[in-house]
Design a protein around this motif. Structure first.
Motif, PDB file in Angstrom:
ATOM      1  N   GLN A 150      52.368  36.704  35.553  1.00 53.88           N
ATOM      2  CA  GLN A 150      51.260  36.179  34.766  1.00 53.88           C
ATOM      3  C   GLN A 150      50.338  35.335  35.629  1.00 53.88           C
ATOM      4  OE1 GLN A 150      52.360  33.523  31.550  1.00 53.88           O
ATOM      5  NE2 GLN A 150      50.556  34.085  30.338  1.00 53.88           N
ATOM      6  N   SER A 151      49.055  35.480  35.399  1.00 53.09           N
ATOM      7  CA  SER A 151      48.040  34.645  36.045  1.00 53.09           C
ATOM      8  C   SER A 151      47.040  34.219  34.969  1.00 53.09           C
ATOM      9  CB  SER A 151      47.319  35.445  37.147  1.00 53.09           C
ATOM     10  OG  SER A 151      46.279  36.241  36.590  1.00 53.09           O
ATOM     11  N   PRO A 152      46.065  33.389  35.314  1.00 53.21           N
ATOM     12  CA  PRO A 152      45.059  33.032  34.310  1.00 53.21           C
ATOM     13  C   PRO A 152      44.286  34.223  33.756  1.00 53.21           C
ATOM     14  CG  PRO A 152      44.974  31.492  36.141  1.00 53.21           C
ATOM     15  CD  PRO A 152      45.900  32.588  36.543  1.00 53.21           C
ATOM     16  N   PHE A 153      44.330  35.363  34.444  1.00 55.38           N
ATOM     17  CA  PHE A 153      43.582  36.536  34.012  1.00 55.38           C
ATOM     18  C   PHE A 153      44.370  37.431  33.070  1.00 55.38           C
ATOM     19  CE2 PHE A 153      41.982  35.209  38.124  1.00 55.38           C
ATOM     20  CZ  PHE A 153      40.618  35.125  37.896  1.00 55.38           C
ATOM     21  N   ILE A 183      46.776  43.796  32.629  1.00 57.23           N
ATOM     22  CA  ILE A 183      46.716  43.869  31.176  1.00 57.23           C
ATOM     23  C   ILE A 183      46.304  42.493  30.668  1.00 57.23           C
ATOM     24  CG2 ILE A 183      47.953  44.344  29.024  1.00 57.23           C
ATOM     25  CD1 ILE A 183      47.655  46.793  30.812  1.00 57.23           C
ATOM     26  N   LYS A 184      45.135  42.410  30.047  1.00 59.91           N
ATOM     27  CA  LYS A 184      44.656  41.148  29.505  1.00 59.91           C
ATOM     28  C   LYS A 184      45.235  40.919  28.117  1.00 59.91           C
ATOM     29  CE  LYS A 184      40.204  41.205  31.948  1.00 59.91           C
ATOM     30  NZ  LYS A 184      38.728  41.175  31.786  1.00 59.91           N
ATOM     31  N   ARG A 206      37.058  30.266  31.416  1.00 60.61           N
ATOM     32  CA  ARG A 206      36.001  30.486  32.392  1.00 60.61           C
ATOM     33  C   ARG A 206      36.388  31.548  33.408  1.00 60.61           C
ATOM     34  NH1 ARG A 206      35.854  29.532  37.240  1.00 60.61           N
ATOM     35  NH2 ARG A 206      37.651  28.167  37.170  1.00 60.61           N
ATOM     36  N   GLN A 207      37.612  31.449  33.928  1.00 59.24           N
ATOM     37  CA  GLN A 207      38.057  32.415  34.925  1.00 59.24           C
ATOM     38  C   GLN A 207      38.002  33.838  34.381  1.00 59.24           C
ATOM     39  OE1 GLN A 207      41.940  30.794  35.892  1.00 59.24           O
ATOM     40  NE2 GLN A 207      41.182  29.935  37.799  1.00 59.24           N
ATOM     41  N   ALA A 233      49.527  32.236  41.616  1.00 62.43           N
ATOM     42  CA  ALA A 233      50.620  33.025  41.032  1.00 62.43           C
ATOM     43  C   ALA A 233      50.605  34.454  41.573  1.00 62.43           C
ATOM     44  CB  ALA A 233      50.498  33.026  39.506  1.00 62.43           C
ATOM     45  N   PHE A 234      49.416  35.020  41.706  1.00 60.26           N
ATOM     46  CA  PHE A 234      49.285  36.382  42.221  1.00 60.26           C
ATOM     47  C   PHE A 234      49.700  36.443  43.686  1.00 60.26           C
ATOM     48  CE2 PHE A 234      47.287  40.106  43.925  1.00 60.26           C
ATOM     49  CZ  PHE A 234      47.183  41.014  42.887  1.00 60.26           C
TER      50      PHE A 234
END
Length: 520
Positions: A452-455, A375-376, A170-171, A434-435
């Motif tokens: 790393q983050s959810p994105f 970077i995804k 979702r994010q 995290a960011f």
């Protein structure tokens, strides 16, 4: 990366521990390759006698759902309904509902794999610790509550893992598409003022005010009211993409028939369990409770004059036809909730939602001006590859003298790429943890290691910092979050519906029922 929901927001009832029974996965067959039908089409080519001969209940793209999986999950769903004192549907209807849930679960897993979103055991442990802390219980007590609800600890962890995974999806896929304009914020604040300011206390729900760093906010008088709370259940008749006018009429008649049954005295939860297309069908349609501002406007308008325990008429949205039941309506400051008869009978402790009062007086905070490169990850970009690419870009900046803004324009997958990755001035709590943690560890001019983050994966550069009074800005921030919350769930449901409609689904149980109906 900026996120309107920085500190929390697990999707749907994952935090209601008694409602989190997961479905065991039993993969007894190899993936079967079939030629995809057009989006949303269900295959109908197989002859009537082969539906379950090979032990396959459904095919979702290239994945198989076996009959054994359906049987195991159906037995679990029956136990789950019994624990909630909800009358279970007949065997065939329950099996059909369970298979629909398994199909949607498989569609979500496939999309998570495509987006390369994985949830580790450590992340599940962190989420469990957070739930226990918010409920002020120990992990051992939490395990006891889960067991008491009829769910194994392993199944609960599996269900939590899936919800965390869905939240990350979702994010990444939905949140970035929701844009709240300044004009919408202005209109919302004017409406709150027109109503006498009673709704302003709700602006802080879900997120505390940023902590002052130098000057404390002036003490506020004890609040006499808080945000109004509303708990709803729904029966949904889903309308797929590409539905014809004739099909739409038939689906509306189905919804009218279900409403007639409920109005005539049939138990709402039992009707939802047997007939709703919503993801919460096997929880009796219970969607949970949240502040009134957290529900879509369409729902709020539909239940504005509906008393607890009563149901709305039929509401049409982009997702289908809804019938809503008010389970709980709690006015600001009320100590006891009024409940409808279909409220869950057994629930483990839920996370507490504390409403932050609107600030009074100065709010001095440290703001950070930052830029980043995102970077995804995906099926063609693994975590390792994303991290390595950012390490190379970092080296080009720190030792090669290249400009980070120019590299962000070339390589960043974020919407800020055209601006050189510039995120502007960020307030505390405005980005995911995290960011923010990595950003706060940097001095102006420094560049982080890949984080790393959810994105996805980020390089962060802090440009400068300043002390700023945000008292005037705070209410606008909170109003923007309230408006975001109203749109987030409908947007997520639309996205999931589109995922399903695009998938190739061969539901052999549904096909068998159709053949029997034609032959009768």
């Amino acid at each position: 990366m900026r996120s309107p929901l920085p500190l929390h927001r697990l999707s749907r009832p994952v935090l209601i521990m008694a409602l989190c029974a997961a479905v065991p996965a039993v993969h007894a067959a190899e993936p079967v390759k079939r030629t995809p039908a057009r989006a949303g089409q269900t295959a109908t080519q197989a002859p009537a006698g082969d539906q379950f001969v090979d032990g396959i209940a459904a095919i979702v793209n290239k994945d198989v759902i076996t009959l054994r999986e359906v049987n195991v999950a159906t037995a679990e769903a029956r136990r789950e309904l019994a624990s909630q004192k909800i009358q279970a549907p007949n065997d065939r209807d329950l099996q059909r509902q369970v298979l629909q849930r398994l199909i949607m679960d498989r569609v979500q897993q496939q999309e998570a794999a495509r987006m390369n979103i994985r949830v580790t055991d450590e992340q599940v442990d962190q989420a469990i610790n957070g739930i226990a802390q918010r409920n002020r219980i120990t992990i051992a007590a939490m395990q006891a509550e889960i067991k008491k609800s009829g769910t194994t600890w392993e199944a609960y962890r599996d269900g939590l893992r899936k919800e965390l995974q869905l939240d990350r999806m979702r994010q990444r896929a939905v949140d970035s598409t929701i844009v709240i304009s300044d004009a919408e914020v202005d209109a919302y604040l004017k409406e709150q003022q027109r109503q006498g300011g009673g709704g302003m206390n709700a602006l802080g729900q879900g997120q505390a005010a940023p902590a002052p760093v130098q000057q404390q906010a002036a003490p506020a008088a004890p609040a006499q009211s808080g945000p109004a709370m509303l708990a709803l259940a729904q029966i949904l008749v889903r309308v797929p993409e590409g539905t014809s006018g004739e099909q739409l009429t038939a689906l509306r008649k189905k919804a009218e028939g279900l409403l007639t049954r409920v109005k005539a005295g049939d138990d709402f939860a039992a009707v939802a369990a047997a007939s709703s297309d919503g993801p919460e069908a096997l929880q009796g349609g219970v969607m949970g409770g949240r502040t009134a501002d957290g529900w879509p406007d369409l729902f709020l308008q539909a239940v504005a004059n509906v008393a607890p325990g009563q149901t709305s008429g039929i509401i049409q949205s982009g997702n289908g036809f809804h019938i809503l039941k008010v389970l709980d309506r709690r006015s600001p400051g009320a100590q006891q909730a009024q409940r409808g008869s279909s409220a869950p009978q057994q629930q483990a402790p839920q996370p507490q939602q504390q409403a932050a009062r609107a600030p009074q007086g100065p709010m001095q905070v440290t703001q950070t001006h930052a830029r980043h490169i995102l970077i995804k990850t995906s099926t063609v970009m693994s975590d390792t590859q994303a991290r390595q690419r950012l390490e190379q870009l970092r080296q080009r900046i720190t030792t090669g003298g290249e400009n980070m803004a120019e590299l962000a324009r070339q390589y960043s997958n974020d919407g800020t790429a055209p601006q050189g990755g510039d995120l502007g001035w960020l307030n505390p709590g405005e980005t995911v943890p995290a960011f923010e943690q990595a950003m706060n560890a940097l001095q102006p001019g420094q560049i982080s290691q890949p984080i790393q983050s959810p994105f996805g994966w980020h390089l962060i550069q802090v440009i400068e910092r300043r002390e700023q009074d945000i008292a005037d800005e705070y209410q606008r921030m909170q109003a923007r979050q309230v408006l975001f919350e109203r749109r987030a769930q409908p947007a997520m449901e639309d996205w999931l519906s589109q995922l399903r409609d695009r998938a190739f689904i061969d539901n052999r149980l549904e096909r068998e029922d159709a053949i029997k109906a034609n032959n009768s």
